[in-house]
Every structure is written in C-alpha cells, then in structure tokens.
Design a protein around this motif. Structure first.
Motif, PDB file in Angstrom:
ATOM      1  N   VAL A  56      10.449  12.108  80.691  1.00 45.17           N
ATOM      2  CA  VAL A  56      11.815  11.569  80.745  1.00 45.17           C
ATOM      3  C   VAL A  56      12.169  11.123  82.162  1.00 45.17           C
ATOM      4  CG1 VAL A  56      14.258  12.187  80.526  1.00 45.17           C
ATOM      5  CG2 VAL A  56      12.628  12.850  78.748  1.00 45.17           C
ATOM      6  N   THR A  57      11.785  11.944  83.153  1.00 45.55           N
ATOM      7  CA  THR A  57      12.102  11.603  84.546  1.00 45.55           C
ATOM      8  C   THR A  57      11.395  10.329  84.975  1.00 45.55           C
ATOM      9  OG1 THR A  57      12.388  13.954  85.065  1.00 45.55           O
ATOM     10  CG2 THR A  57      12.102  12.446  86.915  1.00 45.55           C
ATOM     11  N   SER A  58      10.123  10.201  84.627  1.00 42.88           N
ATOM     12  CA  SER A  58       9.380   8.989  84.988  1.00 42.88           C
ATOM     13  C   SER A  58       9.964   7.768  84.271  1.00 42.88           C
ATOM     14  CB  SER A  58       7.897   9.153  84.644  1.00 42.88           C
ATOM     15  OG  SER A  58       7.719   9.321  83.249  1.00 42.88           O
ATOM     16  N   ASN A  59      10.439   7.976  83.033  1.00 38.49           N
ATOM     17  CA  ASN A  59      11.077   6.885  82.294  1.00 38.49           C
ATOM     18  C   ASN A  59      12.372   6.446  82.980  1.00 38.49           C
ATOM     19  OD1 ASN A  59      11.093   5.065  80.130  1.00 38.49           O
ATOM     20  ND2 ASN A  59      12.414   6.378  78.909  1.00 38.49           N
ATOM     21  N   ASN A  60      13.131   7.417  83.483  1.00 36.15           N
ATOM     22  CA  ASN A  60      14.352   7.106  84.230  1.00 36.15           C
ATOM     23  C   ASN A  60      14.041   6.257  85.457  1.00 36.15           C
ATOM     24  OD1 ASN A  60      16.086   8.464  82.504  1.00 36.15           O
ATOM     25  ND2 ASN A  60      16.057  10.364  83.692  1.00 36.15           N
ATOM     26  N   LEU A  61      13.027   6.652  86.191  1.00 37.67           N
ATOM     27  CA  LEU A  61      12.676   5.933  87.420  1.00 37.67           C
ATOM     28  C   LEU A  61      12.171   4.528  87.125  1.00 37.67           C
ATOM     29  CD1 LEU A  61      10.925   8.830  89.381  1.00 37.67           C
ATOM     30  CD2 LEU A  61      13.081   7.708  89.987  1.00 37.67           C
ATOM     31  N   SER A  62      11.390   4.385  86.065  1.00 38.59           N
ATOM     32  CA  SER A  62      10.846   3.060  85.755  1.00 38.59           C
ATOM     33  C   SER A  62      11.914   2.095  85.251  1.00 38.59           C
ATOM     34  CB  SER A  62       9.724   3.177  84.729  1.00 38.59           C
ATOM     35  OG  SER A  62      10.225   3.660  83.492  1.00 38.59           O
ATOM     36  N   ASN A  63      13.025   2.630  84.731  1.00 37.13           N
ATOM     37  CA  ASN A  63      14.082   1.787  84.168  1.00 37.13           C
ATOM     38  C   ASN A  63      15.329   1.742  85.045  1.00 37.13           C
ATOM     39  OD1 ASN A  63      13.394   0.802  81.252  1.00 37.13           O
ATOM     40  ND2 ASN A  63      12.618   2.903  81.369  1.00 37.13           N
ATOM     41  N   VAL A  64      15.172   2.062  86.313  1.00 33.22           N
ATOM     42  CA  VAL A  64      16.331   2.122  87.190  1.00 33.22           C
ATOM     43  C   VAL A  64      17.047   0.771  87.279  1.00 33.22           C
ATOM     44  CG1 VAL A  64      15.007   1.602  89.284  1.00 33.22           C
ATOM     45  CG2 VAL A  64      17.116   2.952  89.450  1.00 33.22           C
ATOM     46  N   LEU A  65      16.333  -0.332  87.090  1.00 32.05           N
ATOM     47  CA  LEU A  65      16.946  -1.663  87.164  1.00 32.05           C
ATOM     48  C   LEU A  65      17.097  -2.321  85.795  1.00 32.05           C
ATOM     49  CD1 LEU A  65      15.085  -3.102  90.309  1.00 32.05           C
ATOM     50  CD2 LEU A  65      17.367  -2.071  90.200  1.00 32.05           C
ATOM     51  N   THR A  66      16.838  -1.570  84.733  1.00 35.12           N
ATOM     52  CA  THR A  66      16.937  -2.139  83.387  1.00 35.12           C
ATOM     53  C   THR A  66      18.382  -2.152  82.925  1.00 35.12           C
ATOM     54  OG1 THR A  66      14.722  -1.336  82.848  1.00 35.12           O
ATOM     55  CG2 THR A  66      16.154  -1.956  81.003  1.00 35.12           C
ATOM     56  N   ASP A  67      18.875  -3.340  82.568  1.00 37.07           N
ATOM     57  CA  ASP A  67      20.251  -3.464  82.111  1.00 37.07           C
ATOM     58  C   ASP A  67      20.417  -2.777  80.759  1.00 37.07           C
ATOM     59  OD1 ASP A  67      22.886  -4.320  82.275  1.00 37.07           O
ATOM     60  OD2 ASP A  67      22.483  -6.124  81.109  1.00 37.07           O
ATOM     61  N   GLY A  68      21.460  -1.971  80.632  1.00 33.09           N
ATOM     62  CA  GLY A  68      21.744  -1.281  79.383  1.00 33.09           C
ATOM     63  C   GLY A  68      21.061   0.069  79.243  1.00 33.09           C
ATOM     64  N   TYR A  69      20.207   0.432  80.211  1.00 32.13           N
ATOM     65  CA  TYR A  69      19.500   1.706  80.122  1.00 32.13           C
ATOM     66  C   TYR A  69      20.419   2.834  80.597  1.00 32.13           C
ATOM     67  CZ  TYR A  69      15.982   5.336  80.906  1.00 32.13           C
ATOM     68  OH  TYR A  69      15.267   6.511  80.871  1.00 32.13           O
ATOM     69  N   ALA A  70      20.459   3.920  79.842  1.00 29.91           N
ATOM     70  CA  ALA A  70      21.263   5.087  80.203  1.00 29.91           C
ATOM     71  C   ALA A  70      20.346   6.212  80.660  1.00 29.91           C
ATOM     72  CB  ALA A  70      22.098   5.539  79.015  1.00 29.91           C
ATOM     73  N   GLN A  71      20.720   6.862  81.743  1.00 33.79           N
ATOM     74  CA  GLN A  71      19.926   7.965  82.274  1.00 33.79           C
ATOM     75  C   GLN A  71      19.785   9.070  81.226  1.00 33.79           C
ATOM     76  OE1 GLN A  71      21.633   9.773  85.715  1.00 33.79           O
ATOM     77  NE2 GLN A  71      19.825  10.983  86.211  1.00 33.79           N
ATOM     78  N   ARG A  72      18.578   9.666  81.161  1.00 37.67           N
ATOM     79  CA  ARG A  72      18.318  10.727  80.195  1.00 37.67           C
ATOM     80  C   ARG A  72      18.007  12.048  80.905  1.00 37.67           C
ATOM     81  NH1 ARG A  72      17.896   5.737  77.921  1.00 37.67           N
ATOM     82  NH2 ARG A  72      16.453   5.389  76.201  1.00 37.67           N
ATOM     83  N   SER A  73      18.187  13.114  80.171  1.00 33.86           N
ATOM     84  CA  SER A  73      17.734  14.435  80.619  1.00 33.86           C
ATOM     85  C   SER A  73      17.313  15.223  79.391  1.00 33.86           C
ATOM     86  CB  SER A  73      18.842  15.181  81.370  1.00 33.86           C
ATOM     87  OG  SER A  73      19.900  15.515  80.484  1.00 33.86           O
ATOM     88  N   VAL A  74      16.469  16.236  79.602  1.00 35.71           N
ATOM     89  CA  VAL A  74      15.991  17.069  78.502  1.00 35.71           C
ATOM     90  C   VAL A  74      16.907  18.272  78.357  1.00 35.71           C
ATOM     91  CG1 VAL A  74      14.048  18.393  77.595  1.00 35.71           C
ATOM     92  CG2 VAL A  74      13.626  16.347  78.975  1.00 35.71           C
TER      93      VAL A  74
END
Length: 478
Positions: free
Chosen positions: A23-41
C-alpha cells in the motif's frame, strides 16, 4: 505462549507488513496521479494472537471534495458563457471596430453629408447606397452569427447529455463492481478512485452531491434534489436542432428540452432542476443571452426602417409606402419584428444593382419627376432623421440611431466584462479548493517514514520466526 502461537503471531505480522509495504509503495507511485486517494492498512489485534488486516482505508475529505465539485460546476458553466460572449463580441465588433454596426452607421451618415454637399454627384449618391448596403449586410451577418452561436449552444447541450448518460451508466456499473469486490473480501480502492473521476466529470455538467450507500456504493443527486443514480441510473434524452433561426424558441416548441422517460423536465426552462454547470450555461445562452442579443439587433433594425419610411422624413411618402429600408421588400410590421435584422434590405427603387435610381435619394423615393440637381433638401432630411430620438418599438428607449447602436454595443461589452469578472472569481475559488484537496493527498515524507517502520517490523517478525526455527531444531536434537 507456545512456540506455535509465537510462529503464528510472527507469520500474521509478516503478512500485515507485506500488505503495508504494498500500500505504501502504491501511495508513492501515485503521488502525481489525479483522482488518487491516499491509502492505509487498517489493522486490529486477533482474538487468538497476532494481527488482523481489516481492510484498506482511503483518506478523502468528503466536505472539501463536495465543495470542489460544486466549484467545478460553477467554473465549467461560467467558462462556457464567457468564451461564447467573447466570441460574440469579437464577431459583432466593439465601438472601435470599423466593421461594427456603429461604424457602419457612421460611414452611412458621413456619405449622406458628403452627398448633401454636392447633390448633383451621382458618385456620391452611389456611395450613400453602398454605405447603407454595408450597414444592412452587417446587421444580416450579425444575425447569422447569433443564430450560429445558438446552434453551437444547442449542440453543446446534446454533447453534455450524451456524456452525462454515459458517465451515469459507468457509476452504476462501478457501484455493482465495488459491491461485488467488497462482498468477496477484495480491495475496491482502485475502482473507487476511477469512480471518483467519473463523478468529477458529471460534476462539471450539473452540480451534484454524493451520498454514501452500503458497502462502498454511492448515490448521486443534484443540489436541487433530482436523483441521478441511486441503485439504477436515470436516462436523459435530448433532440438536437441542426438549424436555428431567430424566431425559433423553446416556448414555441421549436427547440428541444431535456426529456426523462418521454416527458420534458421543464417546458418553461428546458432544463428544470439540472440547472447549473456547463449544461445550464448552454441553455441560458441558447434561450436567454443570445436571444436578448438578437432582440437588440432587431430593435436597431426596427429603428432604422421606421425612420426612413416616416413621411415626415420624406414628403413624397404616404403612410404604408416603402421607405429607404425594407423588411425583405415589405414595409415594417411591428407585430413581426423578431429576426428583422436578418431580413432588412435596401429599397430596390434606389439600388442600382437591381436597376434602381440613386437620384431618388435627392428627389424623394416616390418623386414623379426629377428635381433640381443641386437641391440638398431631401438629403438633409435623411441626415436629420438619424438624429431624431425615436422609440418605435414598444418598450424601447427614446434614442437617436447612433445612440441606439452605441447602447447595444456598450451593453454587449458590459455583459462580456461582467462574465469575465465572474469567471475570474470562480476560477480563483476553484484553484483554492483544488490546492486544499491536493494538500490532503499523498505525503511522501510520511510514506517514507512508514516504509522504514514497516522494514523494522518486518525484520522483527522475521527474527521471531528465525528464533522459533532455532528452538525447533534444538528440540529435535535433544
């Protein structure tokens, strides 16, 4: 604690650490993705030891998102209105434009003044007819421009309805997919991100509110209470009108309204409770703003035709005679003035292109015999006719010909300026809300710190497993 319990605890910890790393790596890879919401477990202690993964949590500020979407609708609507008003003013011309109605009228008046100084000159009389032709041609061209823009607005309505229906279908489908994923214990976060982008697209067309439903599904309603999606979507219909003329209106049934299940939402406005956003702006342009502009052009045309068929300005005329300007060859009918600016023309009697005699400008339109070639009396009457304040159309202001055209041009400029000022305010508000929304996005520093903590926890759980393995080997050796 038994060895097996310690091993189970460590294994559940490793599983949780792996999921958190993903999840953390997914957050970092999508830091500039429009519409992406930060996730946590989301984790919780297991009843028999270890840790449970309860799910993935998306961080979204629902209040801020709702405000930004309402700002989307306002911005899209204001941008559409302002863009069309700018194009309209550029086409019709401002006070400084030589091709504007005001400039054409001034050129015609100057030609009359020039002809009155030398009434015997047919060249100057021809110039008067030519300048008057420029004026009527400009009124006709402006009418075509206004109606073409109304057609564009009508086409924009059709496009918005098509996008709205497609987007609502996508929301309905994704609601079903999210519900299915939730029921099977899978993470629907990526699908929720995609749904949010679709809802954002809808929000630019009509102002909406998102209402949460069970198991991650949502309902959509307009701010005025019209349901768009709640379980099943609403299907909207709209029939485009390819060609629009000045006399075609929504009230007469000549233009389309939005339909639901074969019934019009609102016959008075055509849009009902879907007003706002780009869709509402298109209706306002087609049935309001541009209709008012056409009315202004028609008022100028009525004023000019009435001035030049008034017997007070040409003693050779009697009531009911054609004047210098006509309504497609006929006299002025105050009961039929809609679109007159597109029908106005020069009296064929003075138009040399169709066999007319320009000397009638000097002698009078219905003169039975030629007058003195040096007599400028009638030409001066035409000049004076332009300066007299009139209000032939009921409800119109008492103005000279130049004053009426100046008022029209000024009003058009003021409307465009007000729209630009409103767009500037709306854009600034949207920028502020968007920046606040982005500020709640992925925090890379925090995510990197989380990676370090996950790494430490992973190493600790791995160490427990290694220790249990050593203990088991030792027991086997005994």
């Amino acid at each position: 604690m038994s060895i097996s319990s310690a091993l189970n605890n460590a294994m559940s910890g490793l599983t949780a650490n792996a999921r958190m790393t993903e999840v953390t790596s997914n957050n970092l890879s999508n830091v500039l993705t429009d519409g992406y919401a930060q996730r946590s477990v989301d984790l919780s202690p297991a009843l028999l030891g270890g840790v449970n993964i309860d799910g993935i949590n998306r961080f979204v500020d629902a209040g801020l998102l709702a405000d930004r979407r309402l700002s989307d609708a306002a911005l899209q609507g204001q941008d559409r209105s302002t863009s069309m008003l700018i194009r309209l003013e550029q086409s019709l011309g401002d006070a400084e434009d030589l091709a504007s109605i005001g400039s054409r009228l001034a050129a015609f008046e100057n030609a009359l003044i020039s002809a009155s100084s030398d009434p015997a000159s047919e060249t100057r009389l021809n110039a008067v007819v030519s300048r008057l032709g420029d004026l009527t041609t400009t009124l006709q061209a402006n009418t075509r421009t206004v109606q073409e823009l109304r057609q564009e607005a009508d086409a924009a309505i059709a496009r918005d309805i098509e996008v709205l229906n497609t987007s609502l279908q996508q929301v309905e489908d994704m609601n079903a997919d999210i519900l299915r994923l939730k029921s099977t214990g899978n993470d629907p976060s990526s699908l929720i991100d995609a749904r949010q982008q679709v809802v954002d697209q809808i929000a630019g067309i009509v102002p909406i509110r998102e209402l949460p439903r069970d198991n991650g599904t949502i309902a959509l309603m307009t701010t005025t209470g019209t349901t768009l999606v709640d379980g099943r979507r609403v299907e909207f219909e709209f029939t485009r009108t390819p060609t629009i003329t000045a006399d075609m209106t929504l009230a007469s049934g000549a233009l389309g309204a939005i339909m639901v299940d074969g019934e019009a939402l609102d016959l008075a406005t055509g849009i009902g409770r879907l007003d706002g956003g780009s869709l509402g702006a298109a209706f306002a342009l087609r049935d309001g703003t541009l209709v008012d502009v056409q009315a202004g052009l028609d008022e100028i045309a009525v004023d000019l035709v009435a001035r030049f068929e008034d017997p007070a300005n040409d003693p050779t005329l009697t009531a009911g005679d054609l004047g210098l300007l006509t309504d497609e060859g006929g006299t002025l009918d105050l009961a039929d003035t809609v679109g007159l600016a597109g029908r106005i023309g020069i009296n064929a009697a003075v138009d040399p292109d169709v066999g007319g005699d320009v000397t009638l400008l000097r002698d009078g339109l219905n003169a039975v015999a030629a007058g003195p070639v040096g007599d400028s009396t009638q030409l001066n009457r035409w000049i004076e006719a332009l300066d007299v304040s009139r209000n032939d159309l009921p409800g119109s202001a008492l103005q000279s010909a130049a004053g009426r055209t100046a008022s029209f041009t000024s009003q058009l400029g003021a409307t465009r300026l007000a729209a630009e000022e409103q767009l500037s305010f709306t854009s600034a508000r949207w920028d502020t809300l968007r920046e606040a929304e982005l500020a709640n996005g992925v925090d890379t520093d925090l995510e990197l710190q989380m990676l370090l903590r996950v790494e430490q926890a992973y190493a600790a759980n791995a160490r427990v497993i290694q220790t249990v393995d050593s203990m088991m080997q030792r027991l086997m050796e005994i």
